[in-house]
Enzyme design. Structure first.
Site: not given
Length: 322
Positions: A239, A268, A287
């Site tokens: 993360r 993000e 991602h």
């Protein structure tokens, strides 16, 4: 207990086919069939009826949302991470929470290993070198480094980390790892336990695979980068908020970190104008660690199975306990 067909399942977005077919056959499914989130007004009207919520990970599940869903019995999310879910608030209301571990580990390990190789050999940068005409102009890209003989440090040795170990050993790397608790299968795994400080000082490559928690948020900041070996390669597939982006930028700009390869960022998504992208020693992917057809289908199916099990009063295949 009411029959499953009398149970209403609500989705926060479009479902993949295996999940849709399974839930539609067994329950009263209210599913958004377009891209993006279910429109807010419609979603709220559905939540009022919901016995179960299938989250595709695109919403915050907090007290505000739970108050709109008084009948809710179970939430299943098609991801291994659940930092967007207030699990304590759910459990306080007697709502079960499910996620999708294990089924995604091979795909994520593949991407992690790919980013390790990229950080060593500048594969993405090599493509840019060709695409921008620099190769044709006979300008040099610069040398990479071998994996063989190097030490890979894995922070977080779970399903994903253990699968990366096998891939790293195939490249003749030494593997060390740090966990909250030492694993009992070190020898069989082929990795050596290290304290966090030892790992930072020893590893040539550092891979982050820990979940995002209050304890791991900001785990890698200026002090941690300063403690690493000069020329370390840093890879994050966990993360973005586990890493202080400003500290990483400074470490890359100074070449303390020779290269970073990231599938997750903070913020993000990362804006195209972000200063991290002005550096020539970083690769960022959007991602995509679980973005294979097979893995996303398996995750979707497991999330649906979590819902059906909970609504039937059976143990969930993958329940978040704490």
């Amino acid at each position: 207990m009411a029959a499953l067909k009398e149970m209403t399942v609500v989705t926060s977005g479009k479902l993949r086919t295996p999940a849709y077919e399974l839930l539609d056959a067994e329950t009263n499914l209210l599913a958004w069939k377009e891209g993006g989130r279910t429109p807010a007004e419609l979603f709220d009207s559905w939540l009022a009826q919901a016995d179960a919520l299938y989250s595709i990970g695109n919403i915050k599940i907090n007290e505000e949302l739970l108050a709109k869903a008084p009948k809710l019995k179970v939430i299943a999310q098609a991801s291994v991470g659940y930092d967007n879910i207030d699990v304590a608030a759910c459990h306080a209301r007697g709502i079960k929470v499910g996620n999708t571990p294990h089924v995604l580990a091979p795909a994520v390990a593949d991407l992690a290993y790919g980013l390790i190789i990229d950080s060593a050999r500048k594969i993405a940068r090599g493509w840019q070198h060709v695409a921008t005409g620099k190769w044709g102009e006979r300008k040099g890209l610069g040398f990479g480094v071998d994996l063989a003989g190097k030490t890979l440090g894995i922070v977080g040795m779970g399903d994903i980390g253990s699968k990366v170990v096998k891939r790293a050993l195939a490249s003749d790397m030494r593997v060390i790892y740090h966990n909250r608790h030492r694993r009992v299968d070190d020898a069989a795994l082929g990795a050596e336990y290290a304290t966090f400080d030892e790992l930072l000082k020893t590893a040539d490559f550092i891979l982050v695979t820990v979940p995002l928690t209050q304890e791991t948020q900001g785990m890698f900041g200026s002090a941690q980068f300063a403690a690493m070996k000069d020329g370390v390669r840093f890879i994050n597939i966990a993360r973005g908020k586990i890493v202080d982006t400003e500290a990483l930028y400074e470490a890359l700009a100074s070449k303390k970190v020779a290269y970073a390869a990231l599938d997750v960022t903070d913020p993000e998504p990362l804006p195209g104008t972000h200063k991290l992208l002005t550096l020539d020693n970083v690769t960022v992917t959007p991602h995509i660690a679980t973005s294979t057809v097979e893995t996303r289908d398996a995750m979707a199916k497991l999330a649906a199975e979590n819902i059906l099990a909970a609504l039937s009063g059976k143990p969930m295949p993958a329940e978040v306990k704490g």
